[in-house]
Design a protein around this motif. Structure first.
Motif, PDB file in Angstrom:
ATOM      1  N   GLN A  87       5.676  46.448  82.867  1.00 25.82           N
ATOM      2  CA  GLN A  87       4.834  46.374  81.676  1.00 25.82           C
ATOM      3  C   GLN A  87       5.618  46.714  80.407  1.00 25.82           C
ATOM      4  OE1 GLN A  87       1.173  48.396  82.243  1.00 25.82           O
ATOM      5  NE2 GLN A  87       0.120  47.285  80.646  1.00 25.82           N
ATOM      6  N   GLN A  88       6.570  47.608  80.514  1.00 26.11           N
ATOM      7  CA  GLN A  88       7.383  47.952  79.352  1.00 26.11           C
ATOM      8  C   GLN A  88       8.334  46.823  78.961  1.00 26.11           C
ATOM      9  OE1 GLN A  88       9.477  51.583  80.161  1.00 26.11           O
ATOM     10  NE2 GLN A  88       7.628  52.853  80.206  1.00 26.11           N
ATOM     11  N   LEU A  89       8.954  46.198  79.985  1.00 27.91           N
ATOM     12  CA  LEU A  89       9.991  45.201  79.723  1.00 27.91           C
ATOM     13  C   LEU A  89       9.463  43.775  79.668  1.00 27.91           C
ATOM     14  CD1 LEU A  89      12.629  46.668  82.236  1.00 27.91           C
ATOM     15  CD2 LEU A  89      12.592  46.982  79.757  1.00 27.91           C
ATOM     16  N   GLY A  90       8.309  43.540  80.299  1.00 33.22           N
ATOM     17  CA  GLY A  90       7.782  42.184  80.359  1.00 33.22           C
ATOM     18  C   GLY A  90       8.510  41.315  81.361  1.00 33.22           C
ATOM     19  N   ARG A  91       9.270  41.909  82.273  1.00 35.49           N
ATOM     20  CA  ARG A  91      10.020  41.188  83.302  1.00 35.49           C
ATOM     21  C   ARG A  91      10.364  42.171  84.411  1.00 35.49           C
ATOM     22  NH1 ARG A  91      14.919  43.346  82.780  1.00 35.49           N
ATOM     23  NH2 ARG A  91      15.666  43.937  80.692  1.00 35.49           N
ATOM     24  N   ALA A  92      10.973  41.631  85.486  1.00 31.04           N
ATOM     25  CA  ALA A  92      11.376  42.504  86.582  1.00 31.04           C
ATOM     26  C   ALA A  92      12.516  43.413  86.142  1.00 31.04           C
ATOM     27  CB  ALA A  92      11.829  41.658  87.777  1.00 31.04           C
ATOM     28  N   PRO A  93      12.428  44.705  86.419  1.00 26.31           N
ATOM     29  CA  PRO A  93      13.494  45.624  86.010  1.00 26.31           C
ATOM     30  C   PRO A  93      14.760  45.422  86.830  1.00 26.31           C
ATOM     31  CG  PRO A  93      11.898  46.776  87.365  1.00 26.31           C
ATOM     32  CD  PRO A  93      11.336  45.407  87.131  1.00 26.31           C
ATOM     33  N   ARG A  94      15.900  45.608  86.195  1.00 29.16           N
ATOM     34  CA  ARG A  94      17.176  45.523  86.886  1.00 29.16           C
ATOM     35  C   ARG A  94      17.460  46.846  87.588  1.00 29.16           C
ATOM     36  NH1 ARG A  94      18.207  43.340  81.713  1.00 29.16           N
ATOM     37  NH2 ARG A  94      18.524  41.069  81.750  1.00 29.16           N
ATOM     38  N   PRO A  95      18.319  46.835  88.620  1.00 28.61           N
ATOM     39  CA  PRO A  95      18.654  48.100  89.293  1.00 28.61           C
ATOM     40  C   PRO A  95      19.187  49.159  88.344  1.00 28.61           C
ATOM     41  CG  PRO A  95      19.392  46.244  90.615  1.00 28.61           C
ATOM     42  CD  PRO A  95      18.902  45.668  89.311  1.00 28.61           C
ATOM     43  N   THR A  96      19.978  48.738  87.338  1.00 33.44           N
ATOM     44  CA  THR A  96      20.496  49.717  86.376  1.00 33.44           C
ATOM     45  C   THR A  96      19.375  50.363  85.580  1.00 33.44           C
ATOM     46  OG1 THR A  96      20.843  47.884  84.821  1.00 33.44           O
ATOM     47  CG2 THR A  96      22.740  48.594  86.125  1.00 33.44           C
ATOM     48  N   GLU A  97      18.350  49.577  85.242  1.00 38.56           N
ATOM     49  CA  GLU A  97      17.224  50.105  84.480  1.00 38.56           C
ATOM     50  C   GLU A  97      16.377  51.038  85.327  1.00 38.56           C
ATOM     51  OE1 GLU A  97      16.721  46.243  81.510  1.00 38.56           O
ATOM     52  OE2 GLU A  97      15.691  46.292  83.452  1.00 38.56           O
ATOM     53  N   ILE A  98      16.228  50.697  86.629  1.00 38.58           N
ATOM     54  CA  ILE A  98      15.499  51.584  87.530  1.00 38.58           C
ATOM     55  C   ILE A  98      16.241  52.900  87.690  1.00 38.58           C
ATOM     56  CG2 ILE A  98      14.707  51.885  89.911  1.00 38.58           C
ATOM     57  CD1 ILE A  98      14.260  48.866  90.041  1.00 38.58           C
ATOM     58  N   ALA A  99      17.568  52.817  87.890  1.00 34.80           N
ATOM     59  CA  ALA A  99      18.378  54.024  88.056  1.00 34.80           C
ATOM     60  C   ALA A  99      18.306  54.913  86.818  1.00 34.80           C
ATOM     61  CB  ALA A  99      19.827  53.638  88.354  1.00 34.80           C
ATOM     62  N   GLU A 100      18.372  54.298  85.643  1.00 30.34           N
ATOM     63  CA  GLU A 100      18.288  55.076  84.398  1.00 30.34           C
ATOM     64  C   GLU A 100      16.918  55.716  84.240  1.00 30.34           C
ATOM     65  OE1 GLU A 100      18.840  54.433  79.551  1.00 30.34           O
ATOM     66  OE2 GLU A 100      19.157  52.767  80.943  1.00 30.34           O
ATOM     67  N   HIS A 101      15.867  54.968  84.573  1.00 27.33           N
ATOM     68  CA  HIS A 101      14.501  55.487  84.434  1.00 27.33           C
ATOM     69  C   HIS A 101      14.280  56.680  85.365  1.00 27.33           C
ATOM     70  CE1 HIS A 101      10.161  55.266  83.646  1.00 27.33           C
ATOM     71  NE2 HIS A 101      10.000  55.481  84.947  1.00 27.33           N
TER      72      HIS A 101
END
Length: 215
Positions: A87-101
């Motif tokens: 919902q924040q990105l409007g697309r599927a999150p990347r592994p790097t974005e999941i790891a950072e989150h």
């Protein structure tokens, strides 16, 4: 929509009816948690929420061989945050974005993502190709299971190695288990490289003489 979101999870050891019920539960949760003020459409939030519920169900009930607890816990955290990131990105999150989150190591997140879906292992006897060839998945693997040979070798070697002196066993350990050079072994036990070479030759001859009758 909920049924369609479960296509990838079918035929993995859990009845389709159970998967659909879990998907409907995910749909209800998506309706309750959707925030239209964020500016994204409902489907971009609902689909990952539904799939997250199904993956959580598989994580708890569908493993044939369970991964480590840390991987299971990481999968749960990934599932919980995916819908929010969608919902924040409007697309599927990347592994790097999941790891950072999540504040996690990227390699650990990638390992957890890679284990998703490995609920029912494929038999190694399944044909590797659809062209009628007799090769199986197991025959294409670049390694062989040598566990039986190693177990037999240990049974043969244990009584033979027990007859060596403590120093001789130490030399065998340093050379064949720690893979040290003769010079390194000599420095550790206080002899020259030439003496190590002679000691190894003597030890190997003794082992050979003991093992050949046993074999």
């Amino acid at each position: 929509m909920a049924k369609d979101a479960t296509r990838r999870f079918r035929d993995r050891g859990i009845p389709d009816e159970d998967i659909e019920q879990v998907a409907y539960l995910g749909l209800v949760k998506a309706v309750q948690g959707f925030d239209p003020e964020r500016g994204h459409d409902f489907l971009s939030f609902a689909i990952p929420t539904i799939r997250g519920e199904v993956r959580r169900y598989f994580r708890d009930h569908g493993w044939t061989v369970r991964p480590t607890r840390s991987i299971q816990e990481t999968q749960g955290k990934i599932t919980a945050c995916e819908a929010e990131l969608y919902q924040q990105l409007g697309r599927a999150p990347r592994p790097t974005e999941i790891a950072e989150h999540l504040g996690m190591d990227l390699d650990h997140v990638i390992e957890a993502l890679g284990a998703v879906g490995c609920f029912t292992p494929v038999s190694l006897d399944v044909p590797a190709h659809d062209d009628g060839a007799e090769s199986t998945i197991g025959s294409t693997l670049p390694f062989q299971d040598t566990g039986f040979e190693l177990a037999e070798a240990r049974l043969l070697l244990r009584p033979v190695l027990a007859k060596l002196t403590e120093r001789e066993r130490r030399i065998v350990e340093l050379r064949f288990f720690q893979e040290k050079t003769q010079a390194e072994i000599g420095a550790e036990i206080g002899v020259t490289q030439m003496q190590v070479s002679r000691l190894l030759a003597k030890i190997l001859k003794r082992l050979h003489d003991e093992l050949v009758p046993a074999a």
